[in-house]
Enzyme design. Structure first.
Site, PDB file in Angstrom:
ATOM      1  CD  GLU A  35      -1.406  -2.009   2.016  1.00 21.35           C
ATOM      2  OE1 GLU A  35      -2.394  -2.857   2.753  1.00 21.35           O
ATOM      3  OE2 GLU A  35      -0.186  -2.505   2.378  1.00 21.35           O
ATOM      4  CB  ALA A  82      12.249 -34.996 -12.462  1.00 22.68           C
ATOM      5  N   GLY A 117      14.255 -37.325  -1.942  1.00 21.34           N
ATOM      6  CA  GLY A 117      13.836 -38.851  -2.663  1.00 21.34           C
ATOM      7  C   GLY A 117      12.765 -39.332  -1.785  1.00 21.34           C
TER       8      GLY A 117
END
Length: 354
Positions: free
Chosen positions: A47, A148, A287
Protein backbone atom coordinates in the site's frame (compact mmCIF):
# COMPACT_ATOMS: atom_id res chain seq x y z
CA UNK A 1 -7.77 -6.75 -8.00
CA UNK A 2 -6.48 -9.23 -10.53
CA UNK A 3 -3.67 -6.78 -11.34
CA UNK A 4 -2.91 -6.49 -7.61
CA UNK A 5 -2.70 -10.30 -7.36
CA UNK A 6 -0.25 -10.37 -10.27
CA UNK A 7 1.85 -7.68 -8.58
CA UNK A 8 1.88 -9.63 -5.30
CA UNK A 9 3.39 -12.65 -7.05
CA UNK A 10 6.52 -10.63 -7.80
CA UNK A 11 7.41 -10.85 -4.13
CA UNK A 12 7.35 -14.66 -3.94
CA UNK A 13 10.52 -15.93 -2.31
CA UNK A 14 11.73 -12.57 -0.99
CA UNK A 15 9.20 -11.31 1.59
CA UNK A 16 9.30 -13.93 4.36
CA UNK A 17 8.35 -13.94 7.11
CA UNK A 18 5.88 -11.41 5.66
CA UNK A 19 3.14 -12.18 3.13
CA UNK A 20 3.17 -11.30 -0.55
CA UNK A 21 0.83 -8.35 -1.14
CA UNK A 22 -0.06 -6.26 -4.16
CA UNK A 23 -1.93 -2.96 -4.35
CA UNK A 24 -3.48 -0.85 -7.10
CA UNK A 25 -4.71 2.72 -6.48
CA UNK A 26 -7.29 4.39 -8.70
CA UNK A 27 -7.92 8.13 -8.60
CA UNK A 28 -11.31 9.69 -7.85
CA UNK A 29 -12.37 9.28 -11.49
CA UNK A 30 -11.48 5.58 -11.53
CA UNK A 31 -8.29 5.89 -13.54
CA UNK A 32 -5.09 4.03 -12.49
CA UNK A 33 -2.95 6.30 -10.34
CA UNK A 34 -0.34 4.05 -8.78
CA UNK A 35 0.56 0.45 -8.00
CA UNK A 36 3.07 -1.44 -5.90
CA UNK A 37 3.89 -4.68 -4.12
CA UNK A 38 5.74 -5.75 -1.01
CA UNK A 39 9.27 -6.47 -2.18
CA UNK A 40 11.22 -7.47 0.93
CA UNK A 41 10.62 -7.95 4.64
CA UNK A 42 11.47 -4.73 6.42
CA UNK A 43 10.75 -2.66 3.35
CA UNK A 44 7.65 -0.63 2.52
CA UNK A 45 4.41 -2.56 2.24
CA UNK A 46 2.43 -2.75 -0.98
CA UNK A 47 0.00 0.00 0.00
CA UNK A 48 2.82 2.42 0.84
CA UNK A 49 4.54 1.78 -2.49
CA UNK A 50 1.28 2.22 -4.42
CA UNK A 51 0.35 5.39 -2.54
CA UNK A 52 3.80 6.83 -3.18
CA UNK A 53 3.36 6.19 -6.90
CA UNK A 54 -0.12 7.74 -6.86
CA UNK A 55 0.83 10.85 -4.91
CA UNK A 56 -1.99 13.40 -4.56
CA UNK A 57 -4.12 11.46 -7.04
CA UNK A 58 -4.89 8.93 -4.29
CA UNK A 59 -7.13 11.45 -2.49
CA UNK A 60 -10.75 10.49 -3.02
CA UNK A 61 -9.72 7.35 -4.88
CA UNK A 62 -9.91 3.61 -4.30
CA UNK A 63 -7.20 1.21 -3.18
CA UNK A 64 -7.38 -2.46 -4.19
CA UNK A 65 -5.26 -4.70 -1.92
CA UNK A 66 -4.82 -8.47 -1.94
CA UNK A 67 -4.66 -8.69 1.88
CA UNK A 68 -6.50 -6.68 4.52
CA UNK A 69 -4.30 -3.65 5.31
CA UNK A 70 -2.22 -4.25 8.42
CA UNK A 71 -3.12 -2.47 11.62
CA UNK A 72 0.05 -2.73 13.68
CA UNK A 73 3.47 -1.14 13.96
CA UNK A 74 6.25 -3.56 13.08
CA UNK A 75 9.36 -2.65 11.14
CA UNK A 76 7.05 -0.30 9.22
CA UNK A 77 3.94 1.64 10.20
CA UNK A 78 0.35 0.43 9.83
CA UNK A 79 -0.95 0.49 6.26
CA UNK A 80 -4.45 1.30 7.48
CA UNK A 81 -3.16 4.64 8.77
CA UNK A 82 -1.21 5.28 5.57
CA UNK A 83 -4.42 4.86 3.57
CA UNK A 84 -6.28 7.20 5.91
CA UNK A 85 -3.52 9.82 5.68
CA UNK A 86 -3.58 9.59 1.87
CA UNK A 87 -7.28 10.46 1.85
CA UNK A 88 -8.56 7.47 -0.09
CA UNK A 89 -12.34 7.16 -0.09
CA UNK A 90 -12.63 3.40 -0.50
CA UNK A 91 -10.55 0.29 0.16
CA UNK A 92 -11.25 -3.08 -1.47
CA UNK A 93 -9.34 -6.12 -0.21
CA UNK A 94 -9.41 -9.81 -1.08
CA UNK A 95 -8.38 -11.83 2.01
CA UNK A 96 -8.84 -10.99 5.68
CA UNK A 97 -5.58 -10.92 7.65
CA UNK A 98 -5.50 -13.99 9.97
CA UNK A 99 -2.48 -12.69 11.87
CA UNK A 100 -3.79 -11.63 15.30
CA UNK A 101 -1.00 -9.05 15.58
CA UNK A 102 -1.94 -7.27 12.35
CA UNK A 103 -5.67 -7.77 11.90
CA UNK A 104 -8.22 -5.01 12.43
CA UNK A 105 -7.24 -2.77 9.56
CA UNK A 106 -10.72 -2.88 8.02
CA UNK A 107 -12.32 -1.71 11.26
CA UNK A 108 -9.82 1.14 11.57
CA UNK A 109 -10.57 2.24 8.01
CA UNK A 110 -14.33 2.16 8.58
CA UNK A 111 -13.96 4.13 11.81
CA UNK A 112 -12.17 6.82 9.76
CA UNK A 113 -15.11 7.04 7.35
CA UNK A 114 -13.57 5.00 4.54
CA UNK A 115 -15.84 2.58 2.67
CA UNK A 116 -14.48 -0.98 2.84
CA UNK A 117 -15.33 -3.98 0.66
CA UNK A 118 -13.94 -7.43 1.48
CA UNK A 119 -13.64 -10.75 -0.34
CA UNK A 120 -13.10 -9.62 -3.94
CA UNK A 121 -11.30 -12.44 -5.82
CA UNK A 122 -10.56 -13.99 -2.43
CA UNK A 123 -9.84 -17.46 -3.80
CA UNK A 124 -7.35 -16.20 -6.36
CA UNK A 125 -5.59 -13.98 -3.83
CA UNK A 126 -5.46 -16.79 -1.28
CA UNK A 127 -3.92 -19.15 -3.80
CA UNK A 128 -1.17 -16.64 -4.50
CA UNK A 129 -0.46 -16.16 -0.79
CA UNK A 130 -1.01 -19.73 0.31
CA UNK A 131 2.47 -20.21 1.81
CA UNK A 132 2.16 -17.33 4.27
CA UNK A 133 -1.48 -18.09 5.07
CA UNK A 134 -0.58 -21.73 5.81
CA UNK A 135 2.23 -20.63 8.10
CA UNK A 136 -0.08 -18.36 10.10
CA UNK A 137 -2.93 -20.84 10.33
CA UNK A 138 -0.91 -24.00 11.01
CA UNK A 139 2.21 -22.60 12.64
CA UNK A 140 4.52 -24.32 10.17
CA UNK A 141 5.84 -23.66 6.66
CA UNK A 142 3.82 -24.50 3.57
CA UNK A 143 5.38 -27.57 1.90
CA UNK A 144 5.50 -28.26 -1.84
CA UNK A 145 6.74 -31.70 -2.84
CA UNK A 146 8.38 -31.59 -6.25
CA UNK A 147 9.40 -34.71 -8.12
CA UNK A 148 10.36 -35.73 -11.64
CA UNK A 149 9.41 -39.14 -12.99
CA UNK A 150 8.82 -41.22 -16.07
CA UNK A 151 5.29 -41.81 -17.26
CA UNK A 152 5.32 -45.10 -15.35
CA UNK A 153 6.30 -43.33 -12.13
CA UNK A 154 10.02 -44.13 -11.89
CA UNK A 155 12.47 -41.54 -10.60
CA UNK A 156 15.58 -43.45 -11.65
CA UNK A 157 16.56 -46.52 -13.62
CA UNK A 158 17.25 -49.88 -12.00
CA UNK A 159 20.99 -49.07 -11.91
CA UNK A 160 20.32 -45.79 -10.10
CA UNK A 161 20.93 -43.43 -13.02
CA UNK A 162 18.46 -40.55 -13.25
CA UNK A 163 20.09 -37.76 -15.28
CA UNK A 164 18.13 -36.71 -17.08
CA UNK A 165 14.60 -38.09 -16.96
CA UNK A 166 12.92 -34.77 -17.72
CA UNK A 167 13.81 -32.07 -20.21
CA UNK A 168 15.96 -28.97 -19.89
CA UNK A 169 12.75 -26.92 -19.95
CA UNK A 170 11.40 -28.75 -16.89
CA UNK A 171 14.69 -28.38 -15.04
CA UNK A 172 14.62 -24.64 -15.74
CA UNK A 173 11.07 -24.50 -14.39
CA UNK A 174 12.27 -26.11 -11.14
CA UNK A 175 14.59 -23.14 -10.66
CA UNK A 176 11.50 -20.93 -10.78
CA UNK A 177 9.98 -23.02 -7.99
CA UNK A 178 13.19 -22.66 -5.98
CA UNK A 179 13.21 -18.91 -6.49
CA UNK A 180 9.65 -18.70 -5.15
CA UNK A 181 10.51 -20.73 -2.04
CA UNK A 182 12.18 -19.77 1.22
CA UNK A 183 13.91 -23.13 1.62
CA UNK A 184 14.79 -26.18 -0.49
CA UNK A 185 15.00 -29.49 1.37
CA UNK A 186 16.67 -32.82 0.62
CA UNK A 187 17.62 -35.86 2.67
CA UNK A 188 20.70 -38.01 3.03
CA UNK A 189 19.73 -40.36 0.18
CA UNK A 190 19.66 -37.51 -2.32
CA UNK A 191 22.91 -36.15 -0.89
CA UNK A 192 24.65 -39.45 -1.54
CA UNK A 193 23.10 -40.16 -4.91
CA UNK A 194 23.10 -36.76 -6.59
CA UNK A 195 25.36 -34.33 -4.68
CA UNK A 196 22.75 -31.60 -5.45
CA UNK A 197 23.55 -27.90 -5.52
CA UNK A 198 20.01 -26.65 -4.76
CA UNK A 199 20.74 -22.98 -5.52
CA UNK A 200 18.73 -20.96 -8.05
CA UNK A 201 20.33 -20.55 -11.46
CA UNK A 202 19.20 -18.70 -14.55
CA UNK A 203 16.79 -16.28 -12.83
CA UNK A 204 18.14 -12.75 -12.59
CA UNK A 205 17.69 -11.05 -9.23
CA UNK A 206 16.37 -14.17 -7.51
CA UNK A 207 16.67 -14.40 -3.75
CA UNK A 208 18.53 -17.60 -2.98
CA UNK A 209 16.55 -19.99 -0.78
CA UNK A 210 17.94 -21.60 2.32
CA UNK A 211 19.36 -24.97 1.35
CA UNK A 212 18.36 -27.51 4.00
CA UNK A 213 19.98 -30.94 4.08
CA UNK A 214 18.94 -33.69 6.48
CA UNK A 215 21.88 -35.83 7.53
CA UNK A 216 20.63 -37.37 10.76
CA UNK A 217 23.76 -39.38 11.54
CA UNK A 218 26.24 -36.98 9.86
CA UNK A 219 27.40 -39.70 7.46
CA UNK A 220 26.30 -38.44 4.06
CA UNK A 221 27.53 -34.85 3.79
CA UNK A 222 31.13 -34.70 2.64
CA UNK A 223 33.40 -31.62 2.93
CA UNK A 224 33.33 -31.26 -0.85
CA UNK A 225 29.52 -31.37 -1.16
CA UNK A 226 28.17 -28.77 -3.57
CA UNK A 227 25.62 -27.48 -1.03
CA UNK A 228 28.51 -26.24 1.10
CA UNK A 229 29.63 -23.58 -1.35
CA UNK A 230 28.78 -19.90 -0.90
CA UNK A 231 26.14 -19.70 -3.65
CA UNK A 232 23.35 -19.77 -1.05
CA UNK A 233 23.00 -20.23 2.71
CA UNK A 234 22.83 -23.82 3.95
CA UNK A 235 21.39 -25.43 7.06
CA UNK A 236 22.62 -28.92 7.92
CA UNK A 237 20.18 -30.78 10.17
CA UNK A 238 21.62 -33.61 12.27
CA UNK A 239 20.41 -35.61 15.22
CA UNK A 240 20.88 -34.14 18.67
CA UNK A 241 24.04 -35.59 20.20
CA UNK A 242 25.50 -36.69 16.85
CA UNK A 243 29.13 -35.69 16.32
CA UNK A 244 29.57 -33.81 13.07
CA UNK A 245 32.77 -33.50 11.04
CA UNK A 246 34.10 -29.96 10.53
CA UNK A 247 32.57 -28.10 7.60
CA UNK A 248 34.75 -26.16 5.15
CA UNK A 249 35.75 -22.73 6.42
CA UNK A 250 34.34 -20.97 3.35
CA UNK A 251 30.94 -22.59 3.78
CA UNK A 252 27.89 -20.54 4.67
CA UNK A 253 26.42 -23.56 6.43
CA UNK A 254 24.89 -23.67 9.89
CA UNK A 255 24.12 -26.82 11.87
CA UNK A 256 20.83 -27.49 13.66
CA UNK A 257 20.57 -30.42 16.06
CA UNK A 258 17.11 -31.89 16.49
CA UNK A 259 15.73 -34.92 18.36
CA UNK A 260 15.52 -38.10 16.31
CA UNK A 261 14.54 -41.75 16.53
CA UNK A 262 14.99 -44.83 14.39
CA UNK A 263 12.93 -43.29 11.62
CA UNK A 264 15.03 -40.13 11.56
CA UNK A 265 14.26 -36.56 12.53
CA UNK A 266 10.56 -35.96 13.09
CA UNK A 267 8.90 -33.92 10.35
CA UNK A 268 7.05 -31.70 12.85
CA UNK A 269 10.29 -30.89 14.73
CA UNK A 270 12.02 -30.02 11.47
CA UNK A 271 9.21 -27.76 10.28
CA UNK A 272 9.05 -26.07 13.69
CA UNK A 273 12.78 -25.31 13.45
CA UNK A 274 12.40 -23.85 9.96
CA UNK A 275 9.35 -21.81 10.96
CA UNK A 276 11.31 -20.34 13.88
CA UNK A 277 13.96 -19.28 11.36
CA UNK A 278 11.40 -17.31 9.33
CA UNK A 279 10.87 -19.95 6.64
CA UNK A 280 7.30 -19.82 5.36
CA UNK A 281 7.59 -22.02 2.25
CA UNK A 282 9.56 -25.21 1.69
CA UNK A 283 10.27 -26.94 -1.60
CA UNK A 284 10.78 -30.63 -0.85
CA UNK A 285 13.18 -32.00 -3.46
CA UNK A 286 14.24 -35.13 -1.61
CA UNK A 287 13.80 -38.70 -2.73
CA UNK A 288 10.92 -41.12 -2.19
CA UNK A 289 11.78 -41.94 1.43
CA UNK A 290 11.77 -38.33 2.59
CA UNK A 291 8.65 -37.60 0.57
CA UNK A 292 6.95 -40.60 2.15
CA UNK A 293 7.70 -39.33 5.64
CA UNK A 294 6.18 -35.93 4.83
CA UNK A 295 3.05 -37.48 3.32
CA UNK A 296 2.71 -39.77 6.35
CA UNK A 297 2.97 -36.73 8.63
CA UNK A 298 0.24 -34.89 6.72
CA UNK A 299 2.74 -32.17 5.90
CA UNK A 300 2.47 -31.94 2.10
CA UNK A 301 0.33 -29.01 1.00
CA UNK A 302 1.02 -29.12 -2.73
CA UNK A 303 2.44 -31.65 -5.18
CA UNK A 304 4.21 -30.62 -8.38
CA UNK A 305 5.07 -33.58 -10.59
CA UNK A 306 7.07 -33.37 -13.81
CA UNK A 307 6.19 -36.40 -15.94
CA UNK A 308 8.42 -37.26 -18.89
CA UNK A 309 7.19 -39.28 -21.89
CA UNK A 310 9.63 -42.06 -20.96
CA UNK A 311 9.15 -45.65 -19.75
CA UNK A 312 11.61 -47.59 -17.57
CA UNK A 313 9.60 -50.45 -16.11
CA UNK A 314 11.94 -50.81 -13.12
CA UNK A 315 13.65 -48.55 -10.62
CA UNK A 316 12.55 -46.58 -7.55
CA UNK A 317 9.04 -45.15 -7.44
CA UNK A 318 8.44 -41.46 -6.81
CA UNK A 319 6.94 -42.11 -3.37
CA UNK A 320 8.05 -44.64 -0.76
CA UNK A 321 6.16 -45.85 2.30
CA UNK A 322 3.78 -43.11 3.40
CA UNK A 323 1.89 -45.11 5.99
CA UNK A 324 -0.91 -45.92 3.54
CA UNK A 325 -1.81 -49.63 3.53
CA UNK A 326 -5.23 -49.74 1.91
CA UNK A 327 -6.91 -47.95 -0.97
CA UNK A 328 -9.51 -46.41 1.32
CA UNK A 329 -6.69 -44.50 3.06
CA UNK A 330 -5.19 -43.18 -0.17
CA UNK A 331 -4.39 -39.48 -0.15
CA UNK A 332 -6.72 -38.08 -2.79
CA UNK A 333 -5.65 -34.96 -4.67
CA UNK A 334 -7.36 -32.16 -6.54
CA UNK A 335 -5.51 -31.36 -9.76
CA UNK A 336 -5.29 -27.58 -9.99
CA UNK A 337 -3.17 -27.26 -13.13
CA UNK A 338 -1.74 -29.27 -16.01
CA UNK A 339 0.82 -27.61 -18.28
CA UNK A 340 3.14 -28.78 -21.05
CA UNK A 341 6.75 -27.93 -20.25
CA UNK A 342 8.77 -28.77 -23.34
CA UNK A 343 8.01 -32.45 -24.01
CA UNK A 344 6.98 -33.04 -20.38
CA UNK A 345 3.77 -32.60 -18.45
CA UNK A 346 3.73 -30.61 -15.20
CA UNK A 347 0.86 -31.57 -12.89
CA UNK A 348 0.05 -29.48 -9.81
CA UNK A 349 -2.31 -30.88 -7.19
CA UNK A 350 -3.32 -30.30 -3.60
CA UNK A 351 -4.60 -32.79 -1.00
CA UNK A 352 -8.39 -32.79 -0.77
CA UNK A 353 -8.14 -32.68 3.02
CA UNK A 354 -6.53 -29.24 2.71
Amino acid sequence: MRRAIALAARGLGSTSPNPVVGCVVLDASGEPAGEGFHQRAGGPHAEVNALAAAGDRARGGTAYVTLEPCNHIGRTGPCSQALIDAGVARVVYAVADPNPQATGGADTLRAAGIAVTAGVLADEAEAGNTAWLTSVRLGRPHVTWKYAATLDGRTAAADGTSRWITSAESRADVHRLRAESDAVLVGSGTLRADDPHLAVRGIEGATQPLRVVLDTHARSLTPTARVLDDAAPTLVVVGKGVTTPPLPGASAAEVARLPYDGAGIAVDALLAELHARGVRSVLLEGGPTLAGSFVAAGAVDRVVGYLAPVLLGAGPAALADAGITTITDALRLDVTETVRIGPDLRITATPKER
